[in-house]
Enzyme design. Structure first.
Site, PDB file in Angstrom:
ATOM      1  N   ASP A 122      -1.215   0.816   3.201  1.00  0.00           N
ATOM      2  CA  ASP A 122      -2.050  -0.570   3.751  1.00  0.00           C
ATOM      3  C   ASP A 122      -1.114  -1.427   4.087  1.00  0.00           C
ATOM      4  O   ASP A 122       0.022  -1.265   4.427  1.00  0.00           O
ATOM      5  CB  ASP A 122      -3.199  -0.804   2.862  1.00  0.00           C
ATOM      6  CG  ASP A 122      -4.301  -1.497   3.616  1.00  0.00           C
ATOM      7  OD1 ASP A 122      -3.958  -2.533   4.353  1.00  0.00           O
ATOM      8  OD2 ASP A 122      -5.494  -1.354   3.541  1.00  0.00           O
ATOM      9  N   ASN A 166      -1.054  -1.454  10.372  1.00  0.00           N
ATOM     10  CA  ASN A 166      -0.930  -1.981   8.927  1.00  0.00           C
ATOM     11  C   ASN A 166       0.612  -2.090   8.608  1.00  0.00           C
ATOM     12  O   ASN A 166       1.607  -1.690   9.399  1.00  0.00           O
ATOM     13  CB  ASN A 166      -1.660  -1.110   8.254  1.00  0.00           C
ATOM     14  CG  ASN A 166      -2.706  -2.070   7.195  1.00  0.00           C
ATOM     15  OD1 ASN A 166      -2.448  -3.061   6.981  1.00  0.00           O
ATOM     16  ND2 ASN A 166      -3.857  -1.524   7.131  1.00  0.00           N
TER      17      ASN A 166
END
Length: 291
Positions: A197, A147
């Site tokens: 994220d 990510n």
């Protein structure tokens, strides 16, 4: 605009990959489990929904005007408005437990995309790949959930995160060759700060990480020190994107998939597309060299 608000109450399962298209003046993003690509012509609130043949995990822009799409098991070029998908590279066809995840075009004109383990519990079966028209080249492995890809404005620094460790790593980046070196771990944000994220750089050199476990955007400097933390109206943000003609509008996707029933009762718009302003312009995205 003060703070952030929900612009589109889309309630996407896993909203991801917001990408500003400066030529078309629109925002693209995906809902991974729904197998959908979305387009928002900005300014405006009308969303076009484009069904995809498989789970679309991330995307980027190409020099030709096409989109480069990372489906769960491979990378394709696609001309919006058509049903044509041109194969670029298959990735990890032998690893049935993995799928592709976060991906972006780097300053070298290559599409960088990582993979993740979908099993429970997850293991370090993922990796990061550099994709060109010649195919995919594995960069490193031992990744659980790849990510957070983003590059500084000068193109000399690449950030990559593993959402499950959790960890944020910095790499020196050579834009001419696409080589990465001098890996160092700069942050390990806890759940209450925000597990990392997707991410994006602003023009001042701050890396903005979507804190998917904490409902926040976290701004880290190059050494990993937390400089700012901004509360969001939804609990599970997935990626920020600087957009608009001046790159000062910030869109943030979010997800519903990890929300409990209590979460969804409290935040019924979970999965929506948020909009706000961080008081600084962002770094423009790069385009994939397909011509």
């Amino acid at each position: 605009m003060a703070g952030f608000e929900v612009l589109i109450d889309g309630r996407y399962g896993i909203g991801e990959g917001p990408t500003w298209d400066d030529r078309r003046q629109c925002l693209w993003w995906t809902d991974i489990p729904a197998r959908m690509l979305y387009r928002l012509d900005w300014p405006g609130e009308a969303v076009a929904s484009l069904p995809m043949p498989r789970r679309l995990c991330s995307l980027g822009l190409a020099e030709s005007g096409r989109l480069i799409l990372a489906f769960e098991d491979g990378v394709f070029l696609h001309e919006p408005g058509t049903e044509r998908f041109d194969w670029v590279a298959a990735i990890e066809p032998e690893l049935a437990m993995n799928r592709l995840n976060d991906g972006k075009v780097g300053p070298d004109g290559a599409f960088w995309v990582g993979s993740m383990d979908e099993r429970t519990p997850r293991g370090p079966t993922g990796a990061l790949y550099r994709v060109t028209m010649a195919g995919a080249e594995r960069q490193f492995g031992d990744v659980i959930v790849s990510n957070g890809l983003a590059w500084s404005g000068d193109g000399a620094l690449m950030i990559h995160a593993d959402s499950r460790l959790p960890a944020i790593d910095a790499w020196d980046f050579d834009a001419a060759s696409g080589r990465i070196s001098h890996r160092r771990r700069i942050a390990r944000p806890a759940d209450e700060v925000g597990r990392p994220d997707g991410g994006a750089f602003d023009a001042a050199g701050i890396y903005w990480s979507a804190g998917v476990s904490a409902g926040r955007l976290n701004g880290f400097d190059r050494e990993g020190a937390l400089q700012r933390s901004v509360a969001l109206p939804l609990p599970h943000p997935t990626m920020p994107c600087f957009a608009g003609s001046d790159l000062r509008t910030v869109f943030v996707t979010s997800l519903r998939a990890m929300g409990s029933a209590l979460d969804l009762a409290r935040w019924p718009q979970s999965g929506g597309l948020m909009i706000g302003d961080l008081g600084v312009a962002g770094v423009a995205v790069h385009r994939f060299r397909d011509v």
